[in-house]
Design a protein around this motif. Sequence first.
Motif, short mmCIF file in Angstrom:
data_model
loop_
_atom_site.label_atom_id
_atom_site.label_comp_id
_atom_site.label_asym_id
_atom_site.label_seq_id
_atom_site.Cartn_x
_atom_site.Cartn_y
_atom_site.Cartn_z
N ALA A 47 0.83 -1.21 0.00
CA ALA A 47 0.00 0.00 0.00
C ALA A 47 0.87 1.26 0.00
CB ALA A 47 -0.91 -0.01 1.23
N SER A 48 0.24 2.36 -0.38
CA SER A 48 0.96 3.64 -0.42
C SER A 48 0.96 4.35 0.93
CB SER A 48 0.36 4.54 -1.49
OG SER A 48 -1.02 4.76 -1.24
N ILE A 49 0.22 3.77 1.89
CA ILE A 49 0.20 4.31 3.25
C ILE A 49 0.32 3.15 4.23
CG2 ILE A 49 -1.25 6.28 2.58
CD1 ILE A 49 -3.61 4.81 3.90
N PRO A 50 0.69 3.41 5.48
CA PRO A 50 0.77 2.31 6.45
C PRO A 50 -0.58 1.62 6.65
CG PRO A 50 1.89 4.25 7.27
CD PRO A 50 1.16 4.68 6.04
N ILE A 51 -0.53 0.31 6.74
CA ILE A 51 -1.75 -0.47 6.95
C ILE A 51 -2.45 -0.02 8.22
CG2 ILE A 51 -2.69 -2.79 7.26
CD1 ILE A 51 -1.52 -2.35 4.49
N SER A 52 -1.68 0.35 9.23
CA SER A 52 -2.26 0.73 10.52
C SER A 52 -3.10 2.00 10.44
CB SER A 52 -1.14 0.93 11.54
OG SER A 52 -0.25 1.94 11.11
N SER A 53 -2.94 2.78 9.39
CA SER A 53 -3.72 4.01 9.23
C SER A 53 -5.07 3.77 8.54
CB SER A 53 -2.93 5.06 8.48
OG SER A 53 -2.73 4.66 7.14
N MET A 54 -5.30 2.54 8.11
CA MET A 54 -6.54 2.20 7.40
C MET A 54 -7.62 1.74 8.39
SD MET A 54 -4.89 -0.04 4.33
CE MET A 54 -3.58 0.62 3.30
N ASN A 55 -8.86 1.91 7.98
CA ASN A 55 -9.97 1.38 8.77
C ASN A 55 -10.07 -0.14 8.62
OD1 ASN A 55 -11.47 4.28 7.61
ND2 ASN A 55 -10.98 3.98 9.76
N ALA A 56 -9.69 -0.62 7.45
CA ALA A 56 -9.73 -2.06 7.20
C ALA A 56 -8.88 -2.37 5.98
CB ALA A 56 -11.16 -2.54 6.95
N ILE A 57 -8.39 -3.61 5.96
CA ILE A 57 -7.67 -4.13 4.79
C ILE A 57 -8.22 -5.52 4.52
CG2 ILE A 57 -5.77 -5.07 6.16
CD1 ILE A 57 -5.31 -3.42 2.73
N ALA A 58 -8.44 -5.84 3.26
CA ALA A 58 -9.12 -7.10 2.95
C ALA A 58 -8.59 -7.71 1.67
CB ALA A 58 -10.62 -6.86 2.80
N TRP A 59 -8.78 -9.01 1.56
CA TRP A 59 -8.54 -9.75 0.33
C TRP A 59 -9.88 -10.23 -0.20
CZ3 TRP A 59 -4.16 -10.02 -2.45
CH2 TRP A 59 -2.95 -9.72 -1.82
N TYR A 60 -10.08 -10.02 -1.50
CA TYR A 60 -11.24 -10.50 -2.22
C TYR A 60 -10.75 -11.36 -3.37
CZ TYR A 60 -14.59 -7.18 -0.11
OH TYR A 60 -15.41 -6.49 0.74
N ARG A 61 -11.68 -12.13 -3.92
CA ARG A 61 -11.38 -12.85 -5.15
C ARG A 61 -12.60 -12.86 -6.05
NH1 ARG A 61 -10.64 -19.00 -2.73
NH2 ARG A 61 -12.85 -19.42 -2.31
N GLN A 62 -12.35 -13.04 -7.33
CA GLN A 62 -13.45 -13.02 -8.31
C GLN A 62 -13.15 -13.98 -9.44
OE1 GLN A 62 -14.21 -9.18 -10.10
NE2 GLN A 62 -16.38 -9.66 -10.29
N VAL A 63 -14.18 -14.74 -9.78
CA VAL A 63 -14.11 -15.60 -10.97
C VAL A 63 -15.07 -15.03 -12.00
CG1 VAL A 63 -13.43 -17.63 -9.66
CG2 VAL A 63 -15.85 -17.19 -10.08
N PRO A 64 -14.83 -15.29 -13.27
CA PRO A 64 -15.71 -14.73 -14.31
C PRO A 64 -17.16 -15.11 -14.09
CG PRO A 64 -13.72 -15.63 -15.29
CD PRO A 64 -13.70 -16.03 -13.85
N GLY A 65 -18.03 -14.12 -14.21
CA GLY A 65 -19.45 -14.37 -14.08
C GLY A 65 -19.98 -14.34 -12.66
N LYS A 66 -19.09 -14.15 -11.68
CA LYS A 66 -19.52 -14.13 -10.29
C LYS A 66 -19.12 -12.82 -9.64
CE LYS A 66 -19.68 -19.08 -9.28
NZ LYS A 66 -19.31 -20.12 -8.29
N GLU A 67 -19.80 -12.51 -8.53
CA GLU A 67 -19.47 -11.30 -7.80
C GLU A 67 -18.13 -11.48 -7.06
OE1 GLU A 67 -23.98 -9.70 -6.70
OE2 GLU A 67 -22.49 -10.03 -5.13
N ARG A 68 -17.51 -10.33 -6.81
CA ARG A 68 -16.28 -10.36 -6.05
C ARG A 68 -16.60 -10.79 -4.61
NH1 ARG A 68 -12.26 -5.47 -7.38
NH2 ARG A 68 -12.82 -6.24 -9.45
N GLU A 69 -15.80 -11.72 -4.09
CA GLU A 69 -16.08 -12.35 -2.80
C GLU A 69 -15.03 -11.94 -1.77
OE1 GLU A 69 -16.13 -16.96 -1.02
OE2 GLU A 69 -15.19 -16.52 -2.95
N ASN A 70 -15.49 -11.49 -0.61
CA ASN A 70 -14.58 -11.18 0.49
C ASN A 70 -14.15 -12.48 1.15
OD1 ASN A 70 -13.16 -10.06 2.60
ND2 ASN A 70 -14.94 -9.24 3.66
N ILE A 71 -12.85 -12.74 1.21
CA ILE A 71 -12.38 -14.00 1.77
C ILE A 71 -11.59 -13.83 3.06
CG2 ILE A 71 -12.40 -15.26 -0.42
CD1 ILE A 71 -9.36 -14.77 -0.57
#
Length: 116
Positions: free
Chosen positions: A24-48
């Motif tokens: 990231a361009s800023i420290p992670i600690s300054s964020m409200n949240a950090i997350a990983w998502y994934r997406q396959v074709p034809g489906k919505e992006r999923e928070n994992i």
Amino acid sequence: QVQLVESGGGLVQPGGSLRLSCVASIPISSMNAIAWYRQVPGKERENIADIISGNGPWYSDSTKGRFTIYVDSAKSDTVYLQMNSLKPEDTAVYYCKAVQYGSNYWGRGTQVTVTS
């Protein structure tokens, strides 16, 4: 404005492991949240997996026990997703998302393909 750059994706066999990075361009600690998502074709992006400020990590049912989200203790701007016991259904584009002051920021994603 927060910039995010993911890396670490690739081709892996079932049962294998990969570690994704998000810088990231800023420290992670300054964020409200950090997350990983994934997406396959034809489906919505999923928070994992995510870390909300002040809380412990959260995982979706599909990744709990296999994936680990953590912030690099030496690099304040990097969050990782350690992925173990990978399955073909984990194949997707993986995205990093940051939340700060009510705004969402996304990286461009990194492709993970699990196949024999």
